[in-house]
Design a protein around this motif. Structure first.
Motif, PDB file in Angstrom:
ATOM      1  N   PRO A 142       4.760  16.762   6.626  1.00  0.00           N
ATOM      2  CA  PRO A 142       4.597  15.521   5.870  1.00  0.00           C
ATOM      3  C   PRO A 142       4.547  14.269   6.736  1.00  0.00           C
ATOM      4  O   PRO A 142       3.984  13.254   6.323  1.00  0.00           O
ATOM      5  N   ALA A 164      10.331  13.214   1.686  1.00  0.00           N
ATOM      6  CA  ALA A 164       9.257  13.944   1.022  1.00  0.00           C
ATOM      7  C   ALA A 164       9.742  15.296   0.504  1.00  0.00           C
ATOM      8  O   ALA A 164       9.303  15.757  -0.552  1.00  0.00           O
ATOM      9  N   GLU A 197       6.377  10.791  -5.374  1.00  0.00           N
ATOM     10  CA  GLU A 197       5.875  11.736  -4.376  1.00  0.00           C
ATOM     11  C   GLU A 197       5.381  10.948  -3.169  1.00  0.00           C
ATOM     12  O   GLU A 197       4.513  10.079  -3.287  1.00  0.00           O
ATOM     13  N   TRP A 198       5.957  11.233  -2.004  1.00  0.00           N
ATOM     14  CA  TRP A 198       5.530  10.577  -0.763  1.00  0.00           C
ATOM     15  C   TRP A 198       4.262  11.264  -0.286  1.00  0.00           C
ATOM     16  O   TRP A 198       4.215  12.486  -0.169  1.00  0.00           O
ATOM     17  N   THR A 199       3.222  10.469   0.000  1.00  0.00           N
ATOM     18  CA  THR A 199       1.907  11.046   0.269  1.00  0.00           C
ATOM     19  C   THR A 199       1.351  10.759   1.663  1.00  0.00           C
ATOM     20  O   THR A 199       0.313  11.303   2.019  1.00  0.00           O
ATOM     21  N   GLY A 200       2.017   9.922   2.456  1.00  0.00           N
ATOM     22  CA  GLY A 200       1.502   9.666   3.793  1.00  0.00           C
ATOM     23  C   GLY A 200       2.326   8.648   4.551  1.00  0.00           C
ATOM     24  O   GLY A 200       2.964   7.785   3.960  1.00  0.00           O
ATOM     25  N   ARG A 247       3.191   5.744   2.117  1.00  0.00           N
ATOM     26  CA  ARG A 247       2.435   5.739   0.876  1.00  0.00           C
ATOM     27  C   ARG A 247       3.065   6.714  -0.126  1.00  0.00           C
ATOM     28  O   ARG A 247       3.631   7.738   0.271  1.00  0.00           O
ATOM     29  N   PHE A 248       2.942   6.348  -1.399  1.00  0.00           N
ATOM     30  CA  PHE A 248       3.514   7.200  -2.430  1.00  0.00           C
ATOM     31  C   PHE A 248       2.674   7.170  -3.696  1.00  0.00           C
ATOM     32  O   PHE A 248       1.814   6.310  -3.879  1.00  0.00           O
ATOM     33  N   HIS A 249       2.959   8.132  -4.551  1.00  0.00           N
ATOM     34  CA  HIS A 249       2.331   8.246  -5.865  1.00  0.00           C
ATOM     35  C   HIS A 249       3.475   8.319  -6.873  1.00  0.00           C
ATOM     36  O   HIS A 249       4.408   9.107  -6.698  1.00  0.00           O
ATOM     37  N   GLU A 290      -0.682   4.557  -7.265  1.00  0.00           N
ATOM     38  CA  GLU A 290      -0.469   4.659  -5.824  1.00  0.00           C
ATOM     39  C   GLU A 290       0.290   3.415  -5.365  1.00  0.00           C
ATOM     40  O   GLU A 290       0.111   2.332  -5.921  1.00  0.00           O
TER      41      GLU A 290
END
Length: 125
Positions: free
Chosen positions: A5, A41, A68-71, A94-96, A101
């Motif tokens: 992640p 994450a 949700e952590w996305t980047g 970044r997260f969702h 976003e």
């Protein structure tokens, strides 16, 4: 093989997974930052508490539902090498959440404590 992640091009077990399971300690503040992001994450509260300086460590860590952590992007890292006792890492995570976003921008401070890098605090920008 699933990438870590933290964003580095390595499998989780070969990257942050080694820190999370105690095989190795972070060698730099940036490496600790990446492993802490991965711990968020993966919702690893024990690792987050273990790598948090005792003077600023919260009693418990709660994870937001549906987040949700996305980047992760590291903007800069200063100090924090094996030759330093303090370091700063600026990052964007970044997260969702709830269909939207988002991004968190933080400048985090790290120090060595009992021979290991630990998170002290951060300023959210």
């Amino acid at each position: 093989m699933k990438n870590c992640p933290c964003g580095l091009p390595a499998a989780y077990r070969d990257c942050c997974g080694r820190l999370h399971d105690g095989q190795v300690k972070a060698g730099t503040a940036e490496q600790l930052m990446r492993s802490r992001y991965s711990a968020y994450a993966k919702r690893l509260a024990a690792y987050l508490r273990e790598t948090w300086h005792p003077s600023t460590r919260p009693e418990r860590i709660d994870f937001e539902r549906g987040l949700e952590w996305t980047g992760l992007t590291i903007e800069r890292a200063e100090g924090g090498s094996p030759f330093h006792t303090e370091g700063t890492v600026e990052f964007r995570a970044r997260f969702h959440q709830r269909g939207a976003e988002g991004e968190m921008h933080e400048i985090s401070r790290f120090t060595r404590y009992d021979g290991a890098w630990v998170y002290v605090d951060g300023k959210v920008e």
